[in-house]
Design a protein around this motif. Structure first.
Motif, PDB file in Angstrom:
ATOM      1  N   ARG A 220      -8.163   1.587   9.467  1.00 25.57           N
ATOM      2  CA  ARG A 220      -6.937   2.370   9.252  1.00 25.57           C
ATOM      3  C   ARG A 220      -7.079   3.441   8.175  1.00 25.57           C
ATOM      4  NH1 ARG A 220      -3.406  -3.010   8.684  1.00 25.57           N
ATOM      5  NH2 ARG A 220      -3.663  -3.765  10.822  1.00 25.57           N
ATOM      6  N   ALA A 221      -8.298   3.807   7.845  1.00 24.43           N
ATOM      7  CA  ALA A 221      -8.539   4.667   6.676  1.00 24.43           C
ATOM      8  C   ALA A 221      -7.795   5.994   6.721  1.00 24.43           C
ATOM      9  CB  ALA A 221     -10.037   4.905   6.502  1.00 24.43           C
ATOM     10  N   ASP A 222      -7.382   6.413   7.927  1.00 25.64           N
ATOM     11  CA  ASP A 222      -6.699   7.706   8.016  1.00 25.64           C
ATOM     12  C   ASP A 222      -5.178   7.579   7.978  1.00 25.64           C
ATOM     13  OD1 ASP A 222      -6.697   6.353  10.398  1.00 25.64           O
ATOM     14  OD2 ASP A 222      -7.016   8.111  11.668  1.00 25.64           O
TER      15      ASP A 222
ATOM     16  N   ARG B 114       0.827  -1.209   0.000  1.00 26.70           N
ATOM     17  CA  ARG B 114       0.000   0.000   0.000  1.00 26.70           C
ATOM     18  C   ARG B 114       0.862   1.261   0.000  1.00 26.70           C
ATOM     19  NH1 ARG B 114      -5.265   0.149   1.733  1.00 26.70           N
ATOM     20  NH2 ARG B 114      -6.376  -1.824   2.009  1.00 26.70           N
ATOM     21  N   LYS B 115       1.925   1.248   0.774  1.00 28.22           N
ATOM     22  CA  LYS B 115       2.769   2.444   0.857  1.00 28.22           C
ATOM     23  C   LYS B 115       3.512   2.687  -0.461  1.00 28.22           C
ATOM     24  CE  LYS B 115       2.855   2.812   5.800  1.00 28.22           C
ATOM     25  NZ  LYS B 115       3.123   2.014   6.980  1.00 28.22           N
TER      26      LYS B 115
ATOM     27  N   ALA C 161       1.014   4.365  -2.764  1.00 28.07           N
ATOM     28  CA  ALA C 161       0.225   5.463  -2.191  1.00 28.07           C
ATOM     29  C   ALA C 161       0.199   6.733  -3.035  1.00 28.07           C
ATOM     30  CB  ALA C 161       0.719   5.779  -0.785  1.00 28.07           C
TER      31      ALA C 161
ATOM     32  N   PRO D 295      -1.412   6.574   6.085  1.00 30.69           N
ATOM     33  CA  PRO D 295      -0.855   6.620   4.727  1.00 30.69           C
ATOM     34  C   PRO D 295      -0.964   5.258   4.030  1.00 30.69           C
ATOM     35  CG  PRO D 295       0.642   7.658   6.301  1.00 30.69           C
ATOM     36  CD  PRO D 295      -0.450   7.021   7.104  1.00 30.69           C
TER      37      PRO D 295
ATOM     38  N   TYR E  10      -3.781   3.894   3.158  1.00 27.27           N
ATOM     39  CA  TYR E  10      -5.077   3.277   3.429  1.00 27.27           C
ATOM     40  C   TYR E  10      -6.249   4.149   2.984  1.00 27.27           C
ATOM     41  CZ  TYR E  10      -2.586  -0.344   5.875  1.00 27.27           C
ATOM     42  OH  TYR E  10      -1.751  -1.391   6.169  1.00 27.27           O
ATOM     43  N   GLU E  11      -5.936   5.236   2.274  1.00 26.16           N
ATOM     44  CA  GLU E  11      -7.015   6.120   1.815  1.00 26.16           C
ATOM     45  C   GLU E  11      -7.924   5.474   0.771  1.00 26.16           C
ATOM     46  OE1 GLU E  11      -3.416   8.705   2.869  1.00 26.16           O
ATOM     47  OE2 GLU E  11      -3.770   6.901   1.700  1.00 26.16           O
ATOM     48  N   PRO E  12      -7.395   4.660  -0.164  1.00 24.95           N
ATOM     49  CA  PRO E  12      -8.304   4.038  -1.135  1.00 24.95           C
ATOM     50  C   PRO E  12      -9.372   3.183  -0.443  1.00 24.95           C
ATOM     51  CG  PRO E  12      -6.046   3.840  -1.891  1.00 24.95           C
ATOM     52  CD  PRO E  12      -5.981   4.349  -0.474  1.00 24.95           C
ATOM     53  N   GLN E  13     -10.537   3.134  -1.066  1.00 21.04           N
ATOM     54  CA  GLN E  13     -11.649   2.369  -0.514  1.00 21.04           C
ATOM     55  C   GLN E  13     -11.337   0.871  -0.544  1.00 21.04           C
ATOM     56  OE1 GLN E  13     -15.460   2.422  -2.778  1.00 21.04           O
ATOM     57  NE2 GLN E  13     -16.362   3.031  -0.831  1.00 21.04           N
TER      58      GLN E  13
ATOM     59  N   ASP F 148      -8.024   4.379  -6.360  1.00 20.48           N
ATOM     60  CA  ASP F 148      -9.059   4.723  -5.387  1.00 20.48           C
ATOM     61  C   ASP F 148      -9.688   3.519  -4.696  1.00 20.48           C
ATOM     62  OD1 ASP F 148     -10.702   3.680  -7.354  1.00 20.48           O
ATOM     63  OD2 ASP F 148     -11.801   5.532  -7.735  1.00 20.48           O
TER      64      ASP F 148
END
Length: 229
Positions: free
Chosen positions: A168-170, A134-135, A138, A172, A174-177, A144
């Motif tokens: 963990r949506a907030d 994910r990182k 990012a 780095p 982890y923003e994508p749905q 998305d």
């Protein structure tokens, strides 16, 4: 209804697409060859589906079974052709031999997409380090959504991972749905919804007759009603 969950359904042809839309699907994932877990459909199939329905379409960019990118030039050419045909959303995901994200392949294709929205698919479930993957991704434009079961073995095995990542949506990366799919059943929905998951993906669950049969409007509607309940 602002908290309406997203329901994405796999469509192989225009008949599937029309049935899924009628049942309440919000979006379609377009693939061919489910024996190979879904490859890029033909331009003709894309055009027929685009003409048949009004909901968003995400086109798979994948030319071989497995998570190796294969011939990146072929993938780039397919992405370019789909863009030229009017495709605006995509699905992709490639790993190297060690299971880490193949950034060379992903970045080349994403550059071709020119800002289009895209999903990183269940390749994440085969990665030894999901957080690192994910990182690494990012900062890529357009990403998305992550399509994931939390485990290569499906949602039953991956539930704890899914519930943890939903919280963990907030952070780095982890923003994508999170879009949950892969062995997803109706009885999984309550726990996932309670954890804040708002997107769900079904393939076989929309086809009571198996992959040789079409998408069934009533089956899709059952999922729509369960998500809206």
């Amino acid at each position: 209804m602002s908290n309406r969950a997203v329901l994405e359904v796999i469509a192989l042809d225009a008949e599937d697409a029309v049935a899924a839309q009628a049942g309440g699907a919000d979006r379609l994932e377009l693939v061919t060859d489910m024996a190979a877990d879904g490859l890029t459909p033909s331009l003709g199939t894309f055009a027929a589906i685009r003409a048949a329905v009004r909901i968003p379409l995400r086109v798979m960019l994948r030319v071989a079974d497995g998570f190796d990118a294969g011939d990146i030039d072929v993938l780039v050419a397919k992405a370019r052709a789909m863009r030229a045909a009017g495709a605006e959303e995509f699905v992709l995901g490639f790993l190297d031999q060690d299971g880490h994200v193949d950034l060379v392949a992903v970045e080349r294709i994403v550059a071709e997409l020119n800002g289009c929205s895209w999903t990183f698919h269940r390749a994440i479930d085969r990665a030894p380090d999901r957080d690192a993957l994910r990182k690494h991704l990012a900062d890529l434009p357009g990403l998305d959504t992550y399509l994931t079961a939390g485990s290569p073995d499906g949602v039953d095995a991956g539930m704890d991972v899914l519930l943890a990542e939903a919280g963990r949506a907030d952070l780095p990366g982890y923003e994508p749905q999170i879009m949950v799919g892969g062995g997803l059943r109706l009885d999984h929905l309550a726990r996932l919804r309670e954890a804040g998951v708002e997107a769900f993906h079904i393939g076989g669950a929309a086809r009571p007759g198996g992959w040789d049969g079409p998408v069934d409007t009533a089956a899709v509607r059952q999922w729509r009603e369960a998500l809206d309940a």
